[in-house]
Write a protein that holds these residues in place. Structure first.
Motif, PDB file in Angstrom:
ATOM      1  N   LEU A  30       0.808  -1.223   0.000  1.00  0.00           N
ATOM      2  CA  LEU A  30       0.000   0.000   0.000  1.00  0.00           C
ATOM      3  C   LEU A  30       0.840   1.272   0.000  1.00  0.00           C
ATOM      4  O   LEU A  30       0.297   2.358  -0.190  1.00  0.00           O
ATOM      5  CB  LEU A  30      -0.922   0.021   1.226  1.00  0.00           C
ATOM      6  N   TRP A  31       2.137   1.134   0.254  1.00  0.00           N
ATOM      7  CA  TRP A  31       2.966   2.332   0.334  1.00  0.00           C
ATOM      8  C   TRP A  31       3.542   2.655  -1.036  1.00  0.00           C
ATOM      9  O   TRP A  31       4.274   1.866  -1.630  1.00  0.00           O
ATOM     10  CB  TRP A  31       4.088   2.159   1.339  1.00  0.00           C
ATOM     11  N   PHE A  36       0.842   8.597  -3.822  1.00  0.00           N
ATOM     12  CA  PHE A  36       0.426   9.628  -2.870  1.00  0.00           C
ATOM     13  C   PHE A  36       0.496  11.008  -3.518  1.00  0.00           C
ATOM     14  O   PHE A  36      -0.429  11.811  -3.382  1.00  0.00           O
ATOM     15  CB  PHE A  36       1.325   9.582  -1.632  1.00  0.00           C
ATOM     16  N   ILE A  40      -3.268  12.292  -3.730  1.00  0.00           N
ATOM     17  CA  ILE A  40      -3.580  13.204  -2.616  1.00  0.00           C
ATOM     18  C   ILE A  40      -3.176  14.631  -2.941  1.00  0.00           C
ATOM     19  O   ILE A  40      -3.977  15.562  -2.788  1.00  0.00           O
ATOM     20  CB  ILE A  40      -2.890  12.717  -1.324  1.00  0.00           C
ATOM     21  N   GLY A 157      -6.819   8.721  -9.143  1.00  0.00           N
ATOM     22  CA  GLY A 157      -6.341   7.361  -8.928  1.00  0.00           C
ATOM     23  C   GLY A 157      -6.181   6.619 -10.239  1.00  0.00           C
ATOM     24  O   GLY A 157      -5.205   5.877 -10.446  1.00  0.00           O
ATOM     25  N   THR A 187      -1.939   0.708  -7.014  1.00  0.00           N
ATOM     26  CA  THR A 187      -1.975   1.319  -5.684  1.00  0.00           C
ATOM     27  C   THR A 187      -2.596   2.708  -5.745  1.00  0.00           C
ATOM     28  O   THR A 187      -3.333   3.122  -4.830  1.00  0.00           O
ATOM     29  CB  THR A 187      -0.564   1.410  -5.097  1.00  0.00           C
ATOM     30  N   TYR A 191      -5.696   4.266  -3.527  1.00  0.00           N
ATOM     31  CA  TYR A 191      -5.637   5.549  -2.822  1.00  0.00           C
ATOM     32  C   TYR A 191      -6.842   6.417  -3.172  1.00  0.00           C
ATOM     33  O   TYR A 191      -7.489   6.997  -2.289  1.00  0.00           O
ATOM     34  CB  TYR A 191      -4.358   6.299  -3.191  1.00  0.00           C
ATOM     35  N   SER A 195      -9.816   6.774  -0.402  1.00  0.00           N
ATOM     36  CA  SER A 195      -9.881   8.087   0.256  1.00  0.00           C
ATOM     37  C   SER A 195     -11.208   8.776  -0.019  1.00  0.00           C
ATOM     38  O   SER A 195     -11.767   9.447   0.858  1.00  0.00           O
ATOM     39  CB  SER A 195      -8.721   8.975  -0.199  1.00  0.00           C
TER      40      SER A 195
END
Length: 246
Positions: A30-31, A36, A40, A157, A187, A191, A195
């Motif tokens: 997930l990282w 990100f 995000i 995403g 991934t 995210y 989210s």
């Protein structure tokens, strides 16, 4: 603190993290710093582009209402209004002047001050309803910041997934990189969708419910103050406000 919101956040984390572990992917899957940044940071950029500064600041201020909504007690407010009604009938409206400064809520303080100043009931109603409408409009505009995040995040995403697959296509000659590359690409999709559906959209809906409840409490105050201004019997005021307690 809103226990249900806290439980919801915890369960949201459990659903994603626990699901990843149970599926055998491991938490490390997930990282992804790239995902990100794309999802995000990209979502934040899109929202900032469409939102006026004042609205964004208000959204950040009321975001805490998701976990800690404004604490109000309608029953206590009704009892306070009845006390003011009884006292004003015995000692006059000017007796309420000492009560004005003691009110922590600016809305109640403003209405009570107009009552003490002898403003006509309909004028009090008009001014307080305008105040309520303006406050509600600003708060609802702020909730649309989180709705916007919920709309943009899944799309970004997909953008992240496409960019990841483009990177994979550039390494087709090296089969050892295909599996990890494809996993990293998706991934970003996780995210975006997670989210949006586990954070941003629920936050927006929760804030709307808090705002609606807060507006109902403001309406209770308006009706109570108008009834006092009209000199109604406290028993009639109590019956008039009983509907707001359900």
């Amino acid at each position: 603190m809103d226990v249900f919101s806290i439980v919801g956040l915890v369960l949201a984390l459990v659903s994603v993290l626990g699901g990843t572990v149970l599926k055998g992917s491991g938490l490390a899957a997930l990282w992804s710093p790239a995902a990100f940044v794309i999802v995000i940071v990209g979502t934040l950029a899109a929202v900032l582009l469409q939102t006026p500064v004042a609205v964004f600041r208000r959204a950040m201020r009321i975001a805490r209402w998701t976990l800690k909504p404004p604490v109000t007690d309608r029953q206590a407010m009704v009892e306070q209004l009845l006390e003011w009604s009884n006292s004003s009938r015995r000692q006059g409206l000017l007796w309420l002047e000492d009560q004005v400064a003691a009110q922590p809520d600016p809305f109640v303080r403003k209405g009570l001050q107009m009552l003490v100043d002898g403003v006509e009931p309909e004028a009090i109603r008009h001014m307080l309803e305008l105040e309520l409408q303006g406050e509600e409009t600003q708060d609802l505009a702020a909730t649309r910041v989180f709705e916007g995040m919920g709309i943009y995040a899944p799309t970004l995403g997909i953008v992240g997934a496409v960019l990841g697959l483009m990177a994979v296509m550039q390494n087709l000659a090296d089969p050892s990189k295909l599996g990890p590359g494809i996993a990293a690409a998706f991934t970003a999709t996780v995210y975006g969708i997670a989210s949006a559906n586990l954070l941003f959209l629920p936050m927006a809906n929760k804030l709307k419910s808090v705002i609606a409840r807060r507006s109902g409490e403001r309406e209770l105050v308006i009706e109570g103050l108008i009834a006092i201004a009209q000199g109604e019997n406290p028993r009639n005021i109590e019956a008039r406000l009983a509907g707001f307690l359900h």
